[in-house]
Write a protein that holds these residues in place. Structure first.
Motif, PDB file in Angstrom:
ATOM      1  N   THR A  15       0.850  -1.189   0.000  1.00  0.00           N
ATOM      2  CA  THR A  15       0.000   0.000   0.000  1.00  0.00           C
ATOM      3  C   THR A  15       0.886   1.239   0.000  1.00  0.00           C
ATOM      4  O   THR A  15       2.009   1.228   0.504  1.00  0.00           O
ATOM      5  CB  THR A  15      -0.968   0.047   1.202  1.00  0.00           C
ATOM      6  OG1 THR A  15      -0.228  -0.013   2.420  1.00  0.00           O
ATOM      7  CG2 THR A  15      -1.966  -1.091   1.145  1.00  0.00           C
ATOM      8  N   THR A  85       1.914  -1.171 -10.086  1.00  0.00           N
ATOM      9  CA  THR A  85       0.667  -1.231  -9.337  1.00  0.00           C
ATOM     10  C   THR A  85       0.955  -1.354  -7.841  1.00  0.00           C
ATOM     11  O   THR A  85       2.070  -1.713  -7.449  1.00  0.00           O
ATOM     12  CB  THR A  85      -0.208  -2.406  -9.786  1.00  0.00           C
ATOM     13  OG1 THR A  85      -1.515  -2.275  -9.184  1.00  0.00           O
ATOM     14  CG2 THR A  85       0.386  -3.756  -9.394  1.00  0.00           C
ATOM     15  N   ALA A  88      -3.336  -0.689  -2.647  1.00  0.00           N
ATOM     16  CA  ALA A  88      -4.248   0.404  -2.300  1.00  0.00           C
ATOM     17  C   ALA A  88      -3.427   1.665  -2.069  1.00  0.00           C
ATOM     18  O   ALA A  88      -2.229   1.602  -1.787  1.00  0.00           O
ATOM     19  CB  ALA A  88      -5.075   0.062  -1.062  1.00  0.00           C
ATOM     20  N   SER A 172      -9.548  10.190  -8.348  1.00  0.00           N
ATOM     21  CA  SER A 172     -10.551   9.115  -8.324  1.00  0.00           C
ATOM     22  C   SER A 172     -11.916   9.529  -8.880  1.00  0.00           C
ATOM     23  O   SER A 172     -12.748   8.679  -9.189  1.00  0.00           O
ATOM     24  CB  SER A 172     -10.757   8.623  -6.887  1.00  0.00           C
ATOM     25  OG  SER A 172     -11.425   9.622  -6.119  1.00  0.00           O
ATOM     26  N   ILE A 229     -14.131   1.523   1.263  1.00  0.00           N
ATOM     27  CA  ILE A 229     -13.469   1.804  -0.020  1.00  0.00           C
ATOM     28  C   ILE A 229     -13.969   3.156  -0.519  1.00  0.00           C
ATOM     29  O   ILE A 229     -15.162   3.439  -0.511  1.00  0.00           O
ATOM     30  CB  ILE A 229     -13.763   0.694  -1.047  1.00  0.00           C
ATOM     31  CG1 ILE A 229     -13.135  -0.619  -0.565  1.00  0.00           C
ATOM     32  CG2 ILE A 229     -13.221   1.065  -2.424  1.00  0.00           C
ATOM     33  CD1 ILE A 229     -13.482  -1.828  -1.425  1.00  0.00           C
ATOM     34  N   SER A 232     -11.557   4.357  -6.776  1.00  0.00           N
ATOM     35  CA  SER A 232     -10.306   3.801  -7.308  1.00  0.00           C
ATOM     36  C   SER A 232      -9.638   4.808  -8.238  1.00  0.00           C
ATOM     37  O   SER A 232     -10.253   5.773  -8.693  1.00  0.00           O
ATOM     38  CB  SER A 232     -10.577   2.491  -8.048  1.00  0.00           C
ATOM     39  OG  SER A 232     -11.497   2.698  -9.102  1.00  0.00           O
ATOM     40  N   THR A 234      -8.464   6.513 -11.325  1.00  0.00           N
ATOM     41  CA  THR A 234      -8.931   6.557 -12.713  1.00  0.00           C
ATOM     42  C   THR A 234      -7.745   6.581 -13.671  1.00  0.00           C
ATOM     43  O   THR A 234      -6.596   6.789 -13.254  1.00  0.00           O
ATOM     44  CB  THR A 234      -9.792   7.808 -12.957  1.00  0.00           C
ATOM     45  OG1 THR A 234      -8.970   8.970 -12.721  1.00  0.00           O
ATOM     46  CG2 THR A 234     -11.003   7.844 -12.024  1.00  0.00           C
ATOM     47  N   GLY A 250      -7.248   1.766 -11.655  1.00  0.00           N
ATOM     48  CA  GLY A 250      -8.066   0.753 -10.998  1.00  0.00           C
ATOM     49  C   GLY A 250      -7.666   0.413  -9.578  1.00  0.00           C
ATOM     50  O   GLY A 250      -8.317  -0.401  -8.921  1.00  0.00           O
ATOM     51  N   ILE A 251      -6.589   1.011  -9.065  1.00  0.00           N
ATOM     52  CA  ILE A 251      -6.137   0.729  -7.695  1.00  0.00           C
ATOM     53  C   ILE A 251      -7.139   1.336  -6.708  1.00  0.00           C
ATOM     54  O   ILE A 251      -7.482   2.511  -6.815  1.00  0.00           O
ATOM     55  CB  ILE A 251      -4.733   1.327  -7.464  1.00  0.00           C
ATOM     56  CG1 ILE A 251      -3.715   0.695  -8.418  1.00  0.00           C
ATOM     57  CG2 ILE A 251      -4.299   1.159  -6.017  1.00  0.00           C
ATOM     58  CD1 ILE A 251      -2.395   1.443  -8.489  1.00  0.00           C
ATOM     59  N   PRO A 252      -7.624   0.546  -5.723  1.00  0.00           N
ATOM     60  CA  PRO A 252      -8.576   1.102  -4.745  1.00  0.00           C
ATOM     61  C   PRO A 252      -7.933   2.158  -3.849  1.00  0.00           C
ATOM     62  O   PRO A 252      -6.747   2.067  -3.528  1.00  0.00           O
ATOM     63  CB  PRO A 252      -9.026  -0.111  -3.931  1.00  0.00           C
ATOM     64  CG  PRO A 252      -7.988  -1.156  -4.147  1.00  0.00           C
ATOM     65  CD  PRO A 252      -7.384  -0.891  -5.500  1.00  0.00           C
ATOM     66  N   LEU A 253      -8.732   3.140  -3.470  1.00  0.00           N
ATOM     67  CA  LEU A 253      -8.273   4.227  -2.595  1.00  0.00           C
ATOM     68  C   LEU A 253      -9.040   4.196  -1.284  1.00  0.00           C
ATOM     69  O   LEU A 253     -10.252   3.962  -1.267  1.00  0.00           O
ATOM     70  CB  LEU A 253      -8.482   5.586  -3.270  1.00  0.00           C
ATOM     71  CG  LEU A 253      -7.355   6.142  -4.154  1.00  0.00           C
ATOM     72  CD1 LEU A 253      -7.014   5.199  -5.287  1.00  0.00           C
ATOM     73  CD2 LEU A 253      -7.756   7.497  -4.737  1.00  0.00           C
TER      74      LEU A 253
END
Length: 532
Positions: A15, A85, A88, A172, A229, A232, A234, A250-253
């Motif tokens: 992360t 990548t 998070a 995001s 969550i 993610s 953009t 696409g990585i979650p924030l």
């Protein structure tokens, strides 16, 4: 080199936390064991333009991109791989302040930071209306002051957020903030963990006569708690963060948080009866309360942990800035005398001398008010050093008084909590530049608060690590696992720290100094009036 670490990075089992501090933007990448794997930082500073403390949008994006680039370069250098990548990401920043945008997403007025003491009228009206202290720094105070000032931009506002909320939105597309950050925008109801709806309705009625085309709830970001969550990254956001184009979307924030919340997380002080103090350019102490205070105090802010639990916050605008300049002056003297002195040695030597001074600083007095100080009701500041002919004027006392006075305004607020409200505090955890010289800042803080002060081995990681931990909590938590449980069992278990107990003679010395400090505020007031 560990192949496990390389696999962690390549497979996104990491992360990333990025925090915007007042003097530094830092990016920290952590692994599954929560230990930092790589980092990068970018120095910046606010400017004073048209009587407003601000940072430009250009500075914000340049700093974000540079800190990310340096962190990714650190990954490449250490592990020989390109970062594409992470599991998070979390963003954090200085709390409060005022960033407002129109329908097209354009900034309507330069970013007004927490450092501005320009909303006294709004602060007083709102505090009276809500029976809840609204500090001048808070976003709602800035908004209402802009309305009172009849600033033209107000009618065009479609979104109000903080620095962390702004970064998160642009990367995001989500107009959200974490509950800890939100608690410095507008009061939070601790049961709903959302904006206090009754107070929001009071505010809407207060401004009804201005016939604005929005209600408060229309323009504030949505509130999320730790673990939720928050959207993610953009495609556009990935390119904004990593200008090389390597980072994937696409990585979650996790919910963006304020520096107060990340300070609580990075010191493991989110549970009741714990507290932390962050001491650097400014200083603030956070105490997680067991129950509500008996009344509202102008000197105490009520905010929340990233989980939404009630926190009393004593905040002082000024801490180490003037102290650092005095140390810098001694550095200049050493250079003139032909000595090259390393900065760490200079600070360490001078700080340790302070421990040899008289308990009450030998009758010396100083104020490090580079900017205004709301805790003692100053809109502007004038750094001062004052002594009488009978005082013990020597280098140990000189250093000691500047360390003491860095905490003078903070102690004013903490005395309300610990003495008047009898708040129970088992220990307080310290972090920030004030504690960098081993043992000295801790000993002075213990004297000021009369509470054991601990510094963890991890304290130097700071808020960027804290927001990375919040991203990790969102990614890795088990069902119904609380933030307190996650930090205790998975992050801080087995971590060492050093605790210093308050010494009675130092505690009494600080009390004596504070009597002098409080009486001497009239001198500071005169300096503000006569020194332009």
């Amino acid at each position: 080199m560990s192949h496990d670490v390389i696999n962690e990075i390549q497979n996104g089992r990491t992360t990333l936390g990025i925090e915007f501090g007042s003097t530094r933007i830092k990016a920290v990448l952590i692994g599954n064991n929560h230990i930092p794997l790589a980092s990068g930082s970018h120095d910046w500073k606010n400017s004073y333009s048209n009587q407003i403390w601000t940072y430009t949008l250009e500075d914000i994006w340049k700093g974000l991109q540079d800190s990310y680039r340096k962190m990714a370069s650190d990954v490449k250098q250490q592990y020989g791989i390109t970062l594409r990548t992470v599991g998070a990401i979390g963003f954090s920043g200085m709390m409060h302040g005022y960033m407002v945008f129109d329908e097209a997403g354009e900034l309507l007025t330069p970013f007004r930071t927490w450092r501005n003491n320009i909303t006294e009228q709004a602060s007083k009206v709102l505090s009276g209306l809500f029976h809840f202290h609204i500090p001048q720094r808070w976003s709602i105070a800035h908004l209402y002051q802009s309305i009172l000032n009849e600033e033209k931009h107000v009618a065009d506002i479609r979104f109000l957020t903080t620095l962390a909320g702004y970064i998160h939105w642009k990367l995001s597309g989500q107009k959200v903030i974490g509950v800890g950050e939100a608690s410095g925008v507008f009061p939070i109801h601790t049961h709903t963990k959302d904006y206090h709806s009754a107070m929001a309705e009071q505010f809407n009625k207060l401004i009804a006569s201005y016939k604005l085309p929005w209600k408060l709830e229309d323009i504030l970001p949505s509130v999320l708690v730790a673990g939720e969550i928050a959207g993610s990254l953009t495609e556009e956001g990935a390119k904004l963060l990593d200008v090389t184009g390597e980072l994937q979307a696409g990585i979650p924030l996790c919910p963006p948080e304020g520096d107060a919340g990340t300070g609580m997380v990075s010191t493991n002080s989110v549970a009741r009866r714990t507290g932390n103090v962050s001491a650097g350019t400014s200083v603030f102490a956070m105490v997680v309360l067991e129950k509500e205070l008996s009344k509202a105090y102008e000197e105490i802010d009520l905010v929340t942990t990233p989980s939404g639990n009630l926190v009393a916050m004593a905040h002082s605008n000024n801490c180490t800035s003037d102290l650092n300049e005095w140390v810098g002056l001694f550095g200049q003297f050493a250079k003139v005398m032909g000595m090259e002195v390393d900065a760490n040695k200079l600070f360490g030597t001078l700080y340790n001398l302070a421990l040899q001074g008289d308990p009450d600083c030998g009758g010396l007095l100083a104020y490090g008010y580079l900017s205004g100080e709301h805790m003692t009701h100053f809109e502007e500041g004038r750094p001062l050093f004052v002594r009488s002919s009978e005082s013990h004027f020597n280098l140990p006392n000189f250093m000691r008084v500047h360390l003491f006075t860095a905490l003078g305004a903070l102690k004013t607020g903490m005395d309300i909590l610990l003495k008047q409200e009898a708040v129970k505090l088992d220990e307080i955890l310290g972090h920030g530049g004030f504690f960098k010289t081993v043992g000295v800042g801790q000993k002075i803080m213990a004297a000021a608060l009369d509470v054991p002060v601990s510094v963890m081995e991890t304290a130097g990681e700071g808020g960027a690590w804290g927001i990375a931990l919040l991203a990790s909590f969102m990614l890795n938590r088990t069902d119904n696992e609380t933030l307190e449980e996650y930090l205790n069992n998975k992050v801080f278990s087995g971590k060492a720290g050093v605790t210093i107990q308050p010494e009675p003679k130092d505690v009494q010395g600080f009390e004596t100094f504070m009597q002098r400090y409080t009486r001497g505020l009239a001198i500071e007031r005169a300096a503000v009036e006569y020194l332009n």
